[in-house]
Design a protein around this motif. Structure first.
Motif, PDB file in Angstrom:
ATOM      1  N   VAL A 137       0.837  -1.200   0.000  1.00 13.68           N
ATOM      2  CA  VAL A 137       0.000   0.000   0.000  1.00 13.68           C
ATOM      3  C   VAL A 137       0.871   1.248   0.000  1.00 13.68           C
ATOM      4  O   VAL A 137       0.646   2.198  -0.771  1.00 13.68           O
ATOM      5  N   LEU A 138       1.890   1.258   0.860  1.00 15.58           N
ATOM      6  CA  LEU A 138       2.795   2.405   0.929  1.00 15.58           C
ATOM      7  C   LEU A 138       3.534   2.590  -0.388  1.00 15.58           C
ATOM      8  O   LEU A 138       3.687   3.717  -0.879  1.00 15.58           O
ATOM      9  N   PHE A 139       3.987   1.493  -0.986  1.00 18.08           N
ATOM     10  CA  PHE A 139       4.694   1.552  -2.263  1.00 18.08           C
ATOM     11  C   PHE A 139       3.773   2.112  -3.342  1.00 18.08           C
ATOM     12  O   PHE A 139       4.193   2.920  -4.188  1.00 18.08           O
ATOM     13  N   ALA A 140       2.503   1.696  -3.324  1.00 20.07           N
ATOM     14  CA  ALA A 140       1.537   2.201  -4.303  1.00 20.07           C
ATOM     15  C   ALA A 140       1.326   3.699  -4.137  1.00 20.07           C
ATOM     16  O   ALA A 140       1.225   4.438  -5.127  1.00 20.07           O
ATOM     17  N   LEU A 141       1.257   4.165  -2.899  1.00 17.24           N
ATOM     18  CA  LEU A 141       1.084   5.597  -2.656  1.00 17.24           C
ATOM     19  C   LEU A 141       2.277   6.394  -3.161  1.00 17.24           C
ATOM     20  O   LEU A 141       2.124   7.495  -3.705  1.00 17.24           O
ATOM     21  N   VAL A 142       3.478   5.835  -3.014  1.00 14.36           N
ATOM     22  CA  VAL A 142       4.676   6.510  -3.521  1.00 14.36           C
ATOM     23  C   VAL A 142       4.646   6.567  -5.048  1.00 14.36           C
ATOM     24  O   VAL A 142       4.942   7.611  -5.648  1.00 14.36           O
ATOM     25  N   CYS A 143       4.270   5.456  -5.685  1.00 14.05           N
ATOM     26  CA  CYS A 143       4.219   5.414  -7.151  1.00 14.05           C
ATOM     27  C   CYS A 143       3.185   6.378  -7.718  1.00 14.05           C
ATOM     28  O   CYS A 143       3.385   6.960  -8.791  1.00 14.05           O
ATOM     29  N   THR A 144       2.083   6.522  -7.010  1.00 16.50           N
ATOM     30  CA  THR A 144       0.998   7.359  -7.522  1.00 16.50           C
ATOM     31  C   THR A 144       1.077   8.803  -7.035  1.00 16.50           C
ATOM     32  O   THR A 144       0.265   9.631  -7.448  1.00 16.50           O
ATOM     33  N   ALA A 145       2.058   9.113  -6.174  1.00 17.56           N
ATOM     34  CA  ALA A 145       2.151  10.465  -5.609  1.00 17.56           C
ATOM     35  C   ALA A 145       2.183  11.558  -6.679  1.00 17.56           C
ATOM     36  O   ALA A 145       1.493  12.577  -6.539  1.00 17.56           O
ATOM     37  N   PHE A 159       7.753   7.425 -18.658  1.00 14.91           N
ATOM     38  CA  PHE A 159       7.978   7.201 -17.224  1.00 14.91           C
ATOM     39  C   PHE A 159       6.653   7.236 -16.475  1.00 14.91           C
ATOM     40  O   PHE A 159       6.437   6.459 -15.536  1.00 14.91           O
ATOM     41  N   ARG A 160       5.752   8.118 -16.885  1.00 16.44           N
ATOM     42  CA  ARG A 160       4.435   8.184 -16.268  1.00 16.44           C
ATOM     43  C   ARG A 160       3.689   6.872 -16.461  1.00 16.44           C
ATOM     44  O   ARG A 160       3.069   6.350 -15.537  1.00 16.44           O
ATOM     45  N   HIS A 161       3.771   6.325 -17.685  1.00 17.64           N
ATOM     46  CA  HIS A 161       3.113   5.045 -17.953  1.00 17.64           C
ATOM     47  C   HIS A 161       3.720   3.920 -17.112  1.00 17.64           C
ATOM     48  O   HIS A 161       3.006   3.055 -16.593  1.00 17.64           O
ATOM     49  N   ALA A 162       5.051   3.926 -16.988  1.00 17.45           N
ATOM     50  CA  ALA A 162       5.724   2.895 -16.191  1.00 17.45           C
ATOM     51  C   ALA A 162       5.293   2.976 -14.728  1.00 17.45           C
ATOM     52  O   ALA A 162       5.037   1.951 -14.086  1.00 17.45           O
ATOM     53  N   LEU A 163       5.191   4.199 -14.194  1.00 13.61           N
ATOM     54  CA  LEU A 163       4.729   4.363 -12.822  1.00 13.61           C
ATOM     55  C   LEU A 163       3.289   3.878 -12.660  1.00 13.61           C
ATOM     56  O   LEU A 163       2.939   3.268 -11.646  1.00 13.61           O
ATOM     57  N   GLY A 164       2.459   4.163 -13.665  1.00 16.23           N
ATOM     58  CA  GLY A 164       1.070   3.726 -13.605  1.00 16.23           C
ATOM     59  C   GLY A 164       0.958   2.213 -13.549  1.00 16.23           C
ATOM     60  O   GLY A 164       0.174   1.662 -12.768  1.00 16.23           O
ATOM     61  N   PHE A 165       1.749   1.524 -14.370  1.00  9.11           N
ATOM     62  CA  PHE A 165       1.707   0.065 -14.372  1.00  9.11           C
ATOM     63  C   PHE A 165       2.281  -0.498 -13.076  1.00  9.11           C
ATOM     64  O   PHE A 165       1.751  -1.457 -12.506  1.00  9.11           O
ATOM     65  N   LEU A 166       3.373   0.105 -12.586  1.00  6.00           N
ATOM     66  CA  LEU A 166       3.958  -0.343 -11.322  1.00  6.00           C
ATOM     67  C   LEU A 166       2.973  -0.152 -10.177  1.00  6.00           C
ATOM     68  O   LEU A 166       2.870  -1.004  -9.282  1.00  6.00           O
ATOM     69  N   ALA A 167       2.235   0.952 -10.204  1.00  6.76           N
ATOM     70  CA  ALA A 167       1.220   1.177  -9.179  1.00  6.76           C
ATOM     71  C   ALA A 167       0.136   0.113  -9.243  1.00  6.76           C
ATOM     72  O   ALA A 167      -0.351  -0.367  -8.209  1.00  6.76           O
ATOM     73  N   LEU A 168      -0.256  -0.261 -10.455  1.00  6.72           N
ATOM     74  CA  LEU A 168      -1.267  -1.313 -10.605  1.00  6.72           C
ATOM     75  C   LEU A 168      -0.786  -2.612  -9.963  1.00  6.72           C
ATOM     76  O   LEU A 168      -1.556  -3.305  -9.289  1.00  6.72           O
ATOM     77  N   LEU A 169       0.486  -2.950 -10.160  1.00  6.07           N
ATOM     78  CA  LEU A 169       1.023  -4.173  -9.563  1.00  6.07           C
ATOM     79  C   LEU A 169       0.964  -4.112  -8.039  1.00  6.07           C
ATOM     80  O   LEU A 169       0.618  -5.098  -7.383  1.00  6.07           O
ATOM     81  N   GLN A 170       1.285  -2.949  -7.484  1.00  3.00           N
ATOM     82  CA  GLN A 170       1.270  -2.824  -6.026  1.00  3.00           C
ATOM     83  C   GLN A 170      -0.151  -2.922  -5.477  1.00  3.00           C
ATOM     84  O   GLN A 170      -0.384  -3.551  -4.433  1.00  3.00           O
ATOM     85  N   VAL A 171      -1.098  -2.315  -6.167  1.00  3.63           N
ATOM     86  CA  VAL A 171      -2.490  -2.361  -5.712  1.00  3.63           C
ATOM     87  C   VAL A 171      -3.033  -3.782  -5.791  1.00  3.63           C
ATOM     88  O   VAL A 171      -3.687  -4.267  -4.856  1.00  3.63           O
ATOM     89  N   THR A 172      -2.758  -4.477  -6.901  1.00  3.72           N
ATOM     90  CA  THR A 172      -3.241  -5.853  -7.026  1.00  3.72           C
ATOM     91  C   THR A 172      -2.600  -6.744  -5.970  1.00  3.72           C
ATOM     92  O   THR A 172      -3.270  -7.604  -5.383  1.00  3.72           O
ATOM     93  N   ALA A 173      -1.317  -6.535  -5.697  1.00  6.65           N
ATOM     94  CA  ALA A 173      -0.646  -7.344  -4.671  1.00  6.65           C
ATOM     95  C   ALA A 173      -1.248  -7.089  -3.301  1.00  6.65           C
ATOM     96  O   ALA A 173      -1.473  -8.028  -2.526  1.00  6.65           O
ATOM     97  N   ALA A 174      -1.500  -5.820  -2.992  1.00  2.70           N
ATOM     98  CA  ALA A 174      -2.068  -5.485  -1.684  1.00  2.70           C
ATOM     99  C   ALA A 174      -3.456  -6.095  -1.510  1.00  2.70           C
ATOM    100  O   ALA A 174      -3.779  -6.649  -0.447  1.00  2.70           O
ATOM    101  N   THR A 244      -2.078   2.968 -17.107  1.00  2.00           N
ATOM    102  CA  THR A 244      -1.739   1.593 -16.745  1.00  2.00           C
ATOM    103  C   THR A 244      -1.704   0.692 -17.977  1.00  2.00           C
ATOM    104  O   THR A 244      -0.843  -0.181 -18.085  1.00  2.00           O
ATOM    105  N   TYR A 245      -2.636   0.912 -18.916  1.00  2.00           N
ATOM    106  CA  TYR A 245      -2.678   0.090 -20.122  1.00  2.00           C
ATOM    107  C   TYR A 245      -1.415   0.292 -20.959  1.00  2.00           C
ATOM    108  O   TYR A 245      -0.798  -0.665 -21.420  1.00  2.00           O
ATOM    109  N   CYS A 246      -1.038   1.550 -21.151  1.00  2.00           N
ATOM    110  CA  CYS A 246       0.150   1.832 -21.956  1.00  2.00           C
ATOM    111  C   CYS A 246       1.426   1.431 -21.220  1.00  2.00           C
ATOM    112  O   CYS A 246       2.428   1.088 -21.852  1.00  2.00           O
ATOM    113  N   GLY A 247       1.382   1.467 -19.884  1.00  2.00           N
ATOM    114  CA  GLY A 247       2.522   0.964 -19.131  1.00  2.00           C
ATOM    115  C   GLY A 247       2.704  -0.526 -19.331  1.00  2.00           C
ATOM    116  O   GLY A 247       3.830  -1.009 -19.527  1.00  2.00           O
ATOM    117  N   LEU A 248       1.604  -1.276 -19.302  1.00  2.00           N
ATOM    118  CA  LEU A 248       1.668  -2.714 -19.572  1.00  2.00           C
ATOM    119  C   LEU A 248       2.111  -2.971 -21.002  1.00  2.00           C
ATOM    120  O   LEU A 248       2.917  -3.876 -21.266  1.00  2.00           O
TER     121      LEU A 248
END
Length: 265
Positions: A137-145, A159-174, A244-248
């Motif tokens: 959750v904390l990692f997702a908040l940092v990615c989406t800050a 880079f924005r797209h990469a952060l969006g996809f990384l945030a999606l991974l953190q949210v799904t994991a949480a 998130t789609y373009c990040g994936l």
């Protein structure tokens, strides 16, 4: 000798430092479009950052267990952030990375081995299990800050797209790891509050909980409902479905760039 050993037990592993360095260098490559092909750099950046988050997830379990009474944690190497020290390195690192590559899902890995008999108090047991998902959750908040703080000015689109996809991974994991299914941290949170007969009955199926959750995500209706909820949560944090789609899409560089993302990028 004892204090020296204790210090070495807590020294950050060169393996983790190497992974963090790959994250930093590949993130810089995505930001600067160093090679003119952001796809491969995005793949390295997201994968390395994902492994960093897995290490932090397991470290959170271990550190909380240490302060709750399990003094054996240090000798096992869990406090060094070295993924090779985990009792289930395959479940903790390899399989989660494969799940990201195959399905773009941040499926949680296996937990560190904690000597629960050393720990007293149900709340402490619950907190140890909750520490991992809370790290995601904390990692997702940092990615989406940058999104929810309106700080995207000057941030390159790849880079924005990469952060969006990384945030999606953190949210799904949480979310997935918080499901109260045996073998996942969500069950670990409630397990101390269950009766002994219930815990005994559930124990044999614990190794299959992760597989069951992954199998359910292959059911189209379950998958659609799950990602609708994830997308809605990310939108509330300012991350659009397009990001998130373009990040994936960039992460799966071997499939070729999507024209829609390329044009808007």
């Amino acid at each position: 000798m004892t204090s020296a050993t204790a210090r070495s037990d807590r020294r950050i592993s060169p393996v983790f430092l190497g992974i963090a360095a790959v994250t930093a260098v590949s993130g810089w490559a995505v930001w600067t479009d160093f090679a003119g092909q952001p796809g491969f750099a995005t793949f390295l950046f997201v994968t390395a950052a994902w492994v960093v988050s897995l290490c932090l997830h397991e470290y959170a379990h271990a550190r909380t267990a240490l302060h709750s009474g399990d003094i054996s944690i240090g000798a096992k190497g869990y406090l060094t952030l070295n993924p090779l020290k985990y009792t289930h390195a395959l479940l903790s690192v390899v399989l989660p990375v494969l799940f990201v590559i195959m399905g773009g899902i941040g499926l949680p890995g296996g937990a560190v081995f904690i000597e629960r008999g050393r720990i007293r108090g149900r709340w402490r047991h619950s907190l140890i299990s909750a520490a991992g998902p809370l790290t995601n959750v904390l990692f997702a908040l940092v990615c989406t800050a940058p999104f929810w703080l309106d700080g995207l000015d000057g941030v390159p689109v790849p880079f924005r797209h990469a952060l969006g996809f990384l945030a999606l991974l953190q949210v799904t994991a949480a979310i997935l790891n918080s499901v109260p299914v045996p073998g996942l941290d969500g069950y670990g949170v409630i397990e101390p509050w269950l009766s002994h007969p219930v815990r005994r009955a559930v124990e044999p199926i614990a190794p299959f909980g992760l597989i069951a959750v992954f199998g359910l995500l292959w059911v189209p209706e379950v998958n659609a409902a799950f990602f609708d909820a994830v997308d809605a949560l990310l939108r509330s944090l300012g991350v659009s479905d397009f990001d998130t789609y373009c990040g994936l899409d960039a992460y799966r560089f071997w499939q070729g760039a999507n024209p829609v993302c390329a044009v808007n990028g």
